[in-house]
Scaffold this motif. Structure first.
Motif, mmCIF file in Angstrom:
data_model
loop_
_atom_site.group_PDB
_atom_site.id
_atom_site.type_symbol
_atom_site.label_atom_id
_atom_site.label_comp_id
_atom_site.label_asym_id
_atom_site.label_seq_id
_atom_site.Cartn_x
_atom_site.Cartn_y
_atom_site.Cartn_z
ATOM 1 N N ASN A 1 0.960 -1.280 -0.114
ATOM 2 C CA ASN A 1 0.030 -0.208 0.068
ATOM 3 C C ASN A 1 0.861 1.245 0.041
ATOM 4 O OD1 ASN A 1 -2.237 -1.548 0.120
ATOM 5 N ND2 ASN A 1 -2.478 -1.552 2.017
ATOM 6 N N ILE A 2 0.624 2.139 -1.091
ATOM 7 C CA ILE A 2 1.553 3.255 -1.180
ATOM 8 C C ILE A 2 0.550 4.594 -0.845
ATOM 9 C CG2 ILE A 2 3.083 4.454 -2.932
ATOM 10 C CD1 ILE A 2 3.090 1.762 -4.437
ATOM 11 N N HIS B 1 0.865 8.315 -2.015
ATOM 12 C CA HIS B 1 1.631 8.969 -3.102
ATOM 13 C C HIS B 1 1.457 10.493 -2.911
ATOM 14 C CE1 HIS B 1 1.954 9.678 -7.780
ATOM 15 N NE2 HIS B 1 2.782 10.365 -7.238
ATOM 16 N N THR C 1 4.988 11.152 -11.214
ATOM 17 C CA THR C 1 3.858 10.267 -11.073
ATOM 18 C C THR C 1 3.698 9.184 -11.942
ATOM 19 O OG1 THR C 1 2.670 12.132 -9.937
ATOM 20 C CG2 THR C 1 1.212 10.617 -11.351
ATOM 21 N N LEU D 1 5.251 5.774 -11.473
ATOM 22 C CA LEU D 1 4.901 5.091 -10.136
ATOM 23 C C LEU D 1 3.346 4.384 -10.663
ATOM 24 C CD1 LEU D 1 4.860 4.218 -7.262
ATOM 25 C CD2 LEU D 1 3.313 6.277 -6.814
ATOM 26 N N GLU D 2 2.612 5.110 -11.284
ATOM 27 C CA GLU D 2 1.255 4.622 -11.873
ATOM 28 C C GLU D 2 1.468 3.483 -12.775
ATOM 29 O OE1 GLU D 2 -0.724 7.931 -13.162
ATOM 30 O OE2 GLU D 2 -1.657 8.507 -11.247
ATOM 31 N N VAL E 1 2.312 0.681 -10.744
ATOM 32 C CA VAL E 1 1.195 -0.070 -9.937
ATOM 33 C C VAL E 1 0.337 -0.884 -11.221
ATOM 34 C CG1 VAL E 1 -1.085 0.742 -9.020
ATOM 35 C CG2 VAL E 1 1.038 1.806 -8.174
ATOM 36 N N TRP F 1 0.481 -4.054 -5.947
ATOM 37 C CA TRP F 1 0.789 -2.595 -5.510
ATOM 38 C C TRP F 1 -0.327 -1.640 -5.619
ATOM 39 C CZ3 TRP F 1 6.123 -0.133 -7.286
ATOM 40 C CH2 TRP F 1 7.255 -0.852 -6.925
ATOM 41 N N ASN F 2 -0.858 -1.101 -4.450
ATOM 42 C CA ASN F 2 -1.975 -0.156 -4.644
ATOM 43 C C ASN F 2 -1.580 1.177 -4.024
ATOM 44 O OD1 ASN F 2 -3.389 -2.816 -4.694
ATOM 45 N ND2 ASN F 2 -3.110 -2.742 -2.429
ATOM 46 N N ILE F 3 -2.132 2.187 -4.886
ATOM 47 C CA ILE F 3 -1.946 3.455 -4.300
ATOM 48 C C ILE F 3 -3.252 3.799 -3.537
ATOM 49 C CG2 ILE F 3 -1.964 6.263 -5.065
ATOM 50 C CD1 ILE F 3 -0.373 5.290 -7.364
ATOM 51 N N GLN G 1 -3.543 9.373 -2.879
ATOM 52 C CA GLN G 1 -2.812 10.276 -3.694
ATOM 53 C C GLN G 1 -3.236 11.506 -3.557
ATOM 54 O OE1 GLN G 1 -3.649 9.851 -8.225
ATOM 55 N NE2 GLN G 1 -1.494 9.215 -8.189
ATOM 56 N N TYR H 1 5.652 7.543 -1.246
ATOM 57 C CA TYR H 1 6.462 7.996 -2.388
ATOM 58 C C TYR H 1 6.277 9.514 -2.529
ATOM 59 C CZ TYR H 1 7.530 7.753 -7.529
ATOM 60 O OH TYR H 1 8.121 7.830 -8.914
#
Ligand code: GYE
Length: 336
Positions: free
Chosen positions: A171-172, A174, A188, A191-192, A195, A201-203, A206, A236
């Motif tokens: 879990n991120i 951002h 960005t 990172l996207e 993901v 991986w989850n944002i 944000q 991040y």
């Protein structure tokens, strides 16, 4: 008390004041030109002073365009507003500067003012962040970072830290930079894309931290409050100021972070104080963003002065740091 005579006197005084002011302006313009007769005049428009990184960029440009070297630099701070930057650029055009350097707060919205500079015959160097314009001939050259490459460095190094967690959810939080700036867009995007590639991986948050410590702290504090301390694996941060703010929020909430356990921090800029945190394992990944762009811009303008062609794009040298490739000597040698 105030007879016709005194009114006339007052009027004359005002007219005199106006003529003195306008003479003063003219005189100072004249002096400006006379005094700087042999100096090349360069206007430098910065978006603001939101980070130590930006102060380092300002200093680097100022150090390079000195009177000893034949330049007169006029510096303007846009107070974090594109409108102010555009006003500043128009002032440079009116002043008839020889070159304009712009670090654009966001990528779009520059076509009109750049056309005005072009019509006035003033070459424009875009530095740090880039612009997106309909016609590339509206500016002479770009000097700055490859933000997509920066983001890719960050993500590939983060992957190394997380490779043992392939099965668990990552879990991120951002924290983005100024929305629409090339620094934000490139960092960005990387990172996207990552993901999308890593299904675990989850944002989870944000939000825009505007490249400032205060906003970084606020977003991280809120994330901790809403998600609890156990849920977040990564923060991040799109620059060091935001990372300092996130660290402050984690310290205040008593949350663990770093390579030994707890939340992993990714950050950009690699200012010296952040590199110390990285060397000690508190920040896991530091992607360098090089603010020492003055020499590159100086080089371009000197070449233009000699009538030589210059490359349209110059990327500054940048590296990526983790605790594995940092030593005190490396940090001591750096200038930012
Ligand atoms: O990362 C940040 C600054 O545009 C690359 O802006 C720059 C960014 C830098 O405020 O610290």
């Amino acid at each position: 008390m105030f007879g016709v005579k005194s009114k006339i006197c007052a009027l004359m005084a005002v007219m005199l004041a106006i003529s003195i002011t306008s003479c003063g302006e003219k005189a100072s313009l004249g002096v400006f030109e006379e005094d700087n007769g042999n100096l090349v005049v360069v206007g430098f428009s910065q978006p603001g002073a939101e980070s130590a990184w930006r102060v380092a960029l300002t200093d680097s440009v100022k150090e390079n365009f000195t009177e000893e070297r034949g330049y007169k630099l006029i510096y303007k701070d846009g107070r974090s507003k594109q409108d102010s930057q555009i006003k500043d650029i128009r002032t440079f055009i009116q002043q008839g500067v020889d070159y304009i350097i712009i670090s654009p707060i966001v990528e779009t919205g520059w076509d009109t003012v750049l056309s005005e500079a072009k019509d006035a015959g003033i070459p424009v160097i875009i530095c740090d962040r880039n612009v997106v314009v309909e016609n590339e001939s509206l500016y002479t050259a770009f000097v700055g970072s490859d933000f997509t490459a920066e983001g890719e460095y960050a993500v590939s190094n983060l992957e190394k830290y997380l490779q043992n967690d392939e099965d668990g959810e990552i879990n991120i939080v951002h924290i983005q930079g100024t929305i629409g700036s090339s620094a934000q867009l490139g960092r960005t995007k990387a990172l996207e894309d990552a993901v999308k590639k890593h299904t675990n991986w989850n944002i989870v948050v944000q939000d825009c931290g505007e490249f400032t410590k205060a906003k970084g702290r606020e977003i991280m504090a809120q994330a901790i409050e809403e998600l609890g301390t156990e849920t977040i694996d990564v923060v991040y941060c799109e620059n060091d100021e935001e990372a300092y703010g996130a660290i402050q929020a984690m310290n205040e909430a008593g949350v663990e972070y770093g390579n030994k356990g707890g939340i992993k921090i990714v950050s950009f800029d690699a200012m010296n104080s952040a590199l110390v945190l990285c060397m000690n394992g508190h920040i896991s990944v530091e992607v360098e963003c090089n603010p020492l762009q003055g020499p590159y811009i100086y080089n371009l303008i000197s070449r233009l002065e000699k009538g030589n062609a210059v490359p349209k794009i110059t990327y500054v040298h940048e590296e990526c740091f983790t605790a594995d490739n940092l030593e005190p000597e490396i940090i001591e040698k750096r200038r930012f």
